[in-house]
Design a protein around this motif. Structure first.
Motif, mmCIF file in Angstrom:
data_model
loop_
_atom_site.group_PDB
_atom_site.id
_atom_site.type_symbol
_atom_site.label_atom_id
_atom_site.label_comp_id
_atom_site.label_asym_id
_atom_site.label_seq_id
_atom_site.Cartn_x
_atom_site.Cartn_y
_atom_site.Cartn_z
ATOM 1 N N PRO A 119 0.668 -1.234 0.090
ATOM 2 C CA PRO A 119 -0.011 0.114 0.181
ATOM 3 C C PRO A 119 0.704 1.179 -0.074
ATOM 4 C CG PRO A 119 -0.102 -1.265 2.224
ATOM 5 C CD PRO A 119 0.613 -1.974 1.147
ATOM 6 N N LYS A 120 2.028 1.134 0.729
ATOM 7 C CA LYS A 120 2.831 2.222 0.689
ATOM 8 C C LYS A 120 3.288 2.957 -0.660
ATOM 9 C CE LYS A 120 3.885 2.348 5.492
ATOM 10 N NZ LYS A 120 5.147 2.087 6.684
ATOM 11 N N VAL A 121 3.681 1.667 -1.505
ATOM 12 C CA VAL A 121 4.076 2.041 -2.911
ATOM 13 C C VAL A 121 3.085 2.602 -3.654
ATOM 14 C CG1 VAL A 121 5.019 0.862 -4.918
ATOM 15 C CG2 VAL A 121 5.864 0.155 -2.657
ATOM 16 N N VAL A 122 1.979 2.018 -3.500
ATOM 17 C CA VAL A 122 0.756 2.636 -4.307
ATOM 18 C C VAL A 122 0.452 3.986 -3.786
ATOM 19 C CG1 VAL A 122 -1.708 2.358 -4.613
ATOM 20 C CG2 VAL A 122 -0.220 0.287 -4.671
ATOM 21 N N GLY A 123 0.622 4.262 -2.654
ATOM 22 C CA GLY A 123 0.349 5.880 -2.207
ATOM 23 C C GLY A 123 1.314 6.635 -2.938
ATOM 24 N N VAL A 124 2.722 6.525 -3.248
ATOM 25 C CA VAL A 124 3.548 7.263 -3.770
ATOM 26 C C VAL A 124 3.417 7.262 -5.166
ATOM 27 C CG1 VAL A 124 6.158 7.214 -4.409
ATOM 28 C CG2 VAL A 124 5.436 6.609 -2.114
ATOM 29 N N LEU A 125 2.902 6.131 -5.799
ATOM 30 C CA LEU A 125 2.690 6.232 -7.301
ATOM 31 C C LEU A 125 1.336 6.914 -7.555
ATOM 32 C CD1 LEU A 125 3.405 2.411 -8.346
ATOM 33 C CD2 LEU A 125 4.696 4.201 -8.766
ATOM 34 N N VAL A 126 0.408 6.940 -6.619
ATOM 35 C CA VAL A 126 -0.784 7.692 -6.835
ATOM 36 C C VAL A 126 -0.430 9.199 -7.129
ATOM 37 C CG1 VAL A 126 -3.027 8.525 -5.906
ATOM 38 C CG2 VAL A 126 -2.551 6.051 -5.929
ATOM 39 N N LEU A 127 0.448 9.536 -6.074
ATOM 40 C CA LEU A 127 0.831 10.928 -5.993
ATOM 41 C C LEU A 127 1.627 11.407 -7.195
ATOM 42 C CD1 LEU A 127 2.041 11.446 -2.227
ATOM 43 C CD2 LEU A 127 -0.113 12.235 -3.439
ATOM 44 N N VAL A 128 2.512 10.366 -7.829
ATOM 45 C CA VAL A 128 3.021 10.717 -9.030
ATOM 46 C C VAL A 128 2.440 10.933 -10.180
ATOM 47 C CG1 VAL A 128 4.947 9.592 -10.766
ATOM 48 C CG2 VAL A 128 5.482 9.602 -8.138
ATOM 49 N N PHE A 129 1.305 9.868 -10.336
ATOM 50 C CA PHE A 129 0.376 9.773 -11.334
ATOM 51 C C PHE A 129 -0.353 11.162 -11.402
ATOM 52 C CE2 PHE A 129 -3.990 9.160 -13.041
ATOM 53 C CZ PHE A 129 -3.530 8.186 -13.993
ATOM 54 N N ILE A 130 -0.879 11.858 -10.198
ATOM 55 C CA ILE A 130 -1.847 13.084 -10.217
ATOM 56 C C ILE A 130 -0.778 13.911 -10.577
ATOM 57 C CG2 ILE A 130 -2.765 14.525 -8.576
ATOM 58 C CD1 ILE A 130 -3.612 12.058 -6.941
ATOM 59 N N LEU A 131 0.499 14.081 -10.078
ATOM 60 C CA LEU A 131 1.527 15.086 -10.354
ATOM 61 C C LEU A 131 1.703 15.397 -12.170
ATOM 62 C CD1 LEU A 131 3.275 17.439 -9.653
ATOM 63 C CD2 LEU A 131 4.991 15.721 -9.396
ATOM 64 N N VAL A 132 1.859 14.121 -12.607
ATOM 65 C CA VAL A 132 2.221 13.896 -14.147
ATOM 66 C C VAL A 132 1.103 14.227 -15.024
ATOM 67 C CG1 VAL A 132 2.861 12.258 -15.968
ATOM 68 C CG2 VAL A 132 3.912 12.316 -13.720
ATOM 69 N N VAL A 133 0.048 13.822 -14.578
ATOM 70 C CA VAL A 133 -1.505 13.942 -15.247
ATOM 71 C C VAL A 133 -1.625 15.391 -15.043
ATOM 72 C CG1 VAL A 133 -3.744 13.594 -15.681
ATOM 73 C CG2 VAL A 133 -2.172 11.677 -15.213
ATOM 74 N N GLY A 134 -1.624 15.825 -13.946
ATOM 75 C CA GLY A 134 -1.870 17.288 -13.682
ATOM 76 C C GLY A 134 -0.875 18.251 -14.473
ATOM 77 N N ILE A 135 0.267 18.076 -14.751
ATOM 78 C CA ILE A 135 0.999 18.894 -15.417
ATOM 79 C C ILE A 135 1.087 18.628 -16.799
ATOM 80 C CG2 ILE A 135 3.602 19.493 -16.008
ATOM 81 C CD1 ILE A 135 4.219 18.681 -13.023
ATOM 82 N N SER A 136 0.966 17.466 -17.242
ATOM 83 C CA SER A 136 1.084 16.983 -18.693
ATOM 84 C C SER A 136 -0.269 16.938 -19.346
ATOM 85 C CB SER A 136 1.705 15.668 -19.094
ATOM 86 O OG SER A 136 0.898 14.615 -18.559
ATOM 87 N N GLY A 148 6.728 2.027 -14.923
ATOM 88 C CA GLY A 148 8.243 2.096 -14.879
ATOM 89 C C GLY A 148 8.782 1.993 -13.411
ATOM 90 N N LEU A 149 8.140 3.003 -12.623
ATOM 91 C CA LEU A 149 8.783 3.057 -11.168
ATOM 92 C C LEU A 149 8.357 1.842 -10.410
ATOM 93 C CD1 LEU A 149 7.816 7.065 -10.833
ATOM 94 C CD2 LEU A 149 10.059 6.037 -10.785
ATOM 95 N N LEU A 150 7.352 1.211 -10.666
ATOM 96 C CA LEU A 150 6.549 0.122 -9.818
ATOM 97 C C LEU A 150 7.806 -0.859 -9.109
ATOM 98 C CD1 LEU A 150 4.129 -1.214 -8.605
ATOM 99 C CD2 LEU A 150 3.733 -2.325 -10.600
ATOM 100 N N PRO A 151 8.519 -1.515 -10.096
ATOM 101 C CA PRO A 151 9.523 -2.312 -9.707
ATOM 102 C C PRO A 151 10.692 -1.802 -8.943
ATOM 103 C CG PRO A 151 9.694 -2.191 -12.037
ATOM 104 C CD PRO A 151 8.514 -1.344 -11.587
ATOM 105 N N ILE A 152 10.953 -0.529 -9.114
ATOM 106 C CA ILE A 152 12.095 0.261 -8.242
ATOM 107 C C ILE A 152 11.591 0.583 -6.854
ATOM 108 C CG2 ILE A 152 13.295 2.612 -8.397
ATOM 109 C CD1 ILE A 152 12.978 2.679 -11.497
#
Length: 201
Positions: A119-136, A148-152
């Protein structure tokens, strides 16, 4: 092993449920695969059916990944087996029995699977997703970057069961590559500047 196989069938059936297609036919009497990106997932449902139903499909598709794992855990299935069940659910979504073994790109169902496993990994990915989509304004770009970030992140961040970290990293890599592959047409459109931008309205 028999118990695992039973839950593998359950996970596949859950994953196969074409929520976006069924909802589109139920509320607007249309097949969303005939419109927009022609995909059965949440993003196309959002564009074709509207925000309310698009968000509903997102939640339902995520639950398709979370619920089978949660139920399996109640029956003492864990370790590599519960990770494999998550992979089965994702495959069910992308190769749905109800859609002649076709389906979505696996992002929302992967979200549900990894929400249970890490769940903590997903929390970070959700924030990244919102940031990327919000900007792009590109959902596909956010999905590809998160894949791409998931396995890292699976390697470095806390997971539900640290003993399963290595198989989690391997499965995360497989799922990440698979999701990116399913977005190959989107990536091509992004490179050509032809990808549709996401609009909240």
């Amino acid at each position: 092993m028999i118990k695992f196989l039973i839950f593998a069938v359950i996970a596949y059936i859950f994953g196969s449920l074409p929520c976006g297609v069924w909802l589109g036919k139920g509320v607007k009497n249309i097949d969303i695969r005939e419109y927009g990106s022609k995909n059965s997932g949440a993003t196309n449902a959002y564009r074709i059916l509207g925000p309310k139903y698009g968000i509903m499909v997102l939640i339902l598709d995520a639950l398709k990944g979370y619920i089978p794992l949660y139920i399996a855990s109640l029956f003492d299935i864990g370790g590599i087996y519960i990770i494999l069940l998550g992979l089965v659910a994702i495959l069910g979504h992308t190769f749905s029995f109800f859609l002649q073994f076709k389906g979505g790109k696996g992002v929302a169902t992967s979200l549900g699977v990894f929400l249970f496993l890490m769940p903590k990994v997903v929390g970070v990915l959700v924030l990244v997703f919102i940031l990327v989509v919000g900007i792009s304004k590109y959902i596909s770009l956010g999905s590809v970057i998160c894949a791409g970030l998931l396995p890292i992140l699976a390697y470095f961040m806390p997971v539900r069961d640290d003993a399963t970290r290595l198989p989690l990293v391997v499965i995360s890599l497989i799922v990440g590559i698979f999701v990116i592959y399913k977005h190959k047409a989107n990536i091509q459109r992004l490179m050509e500047g032809k990808e549709n931008k996401f609009n909240l309205k």
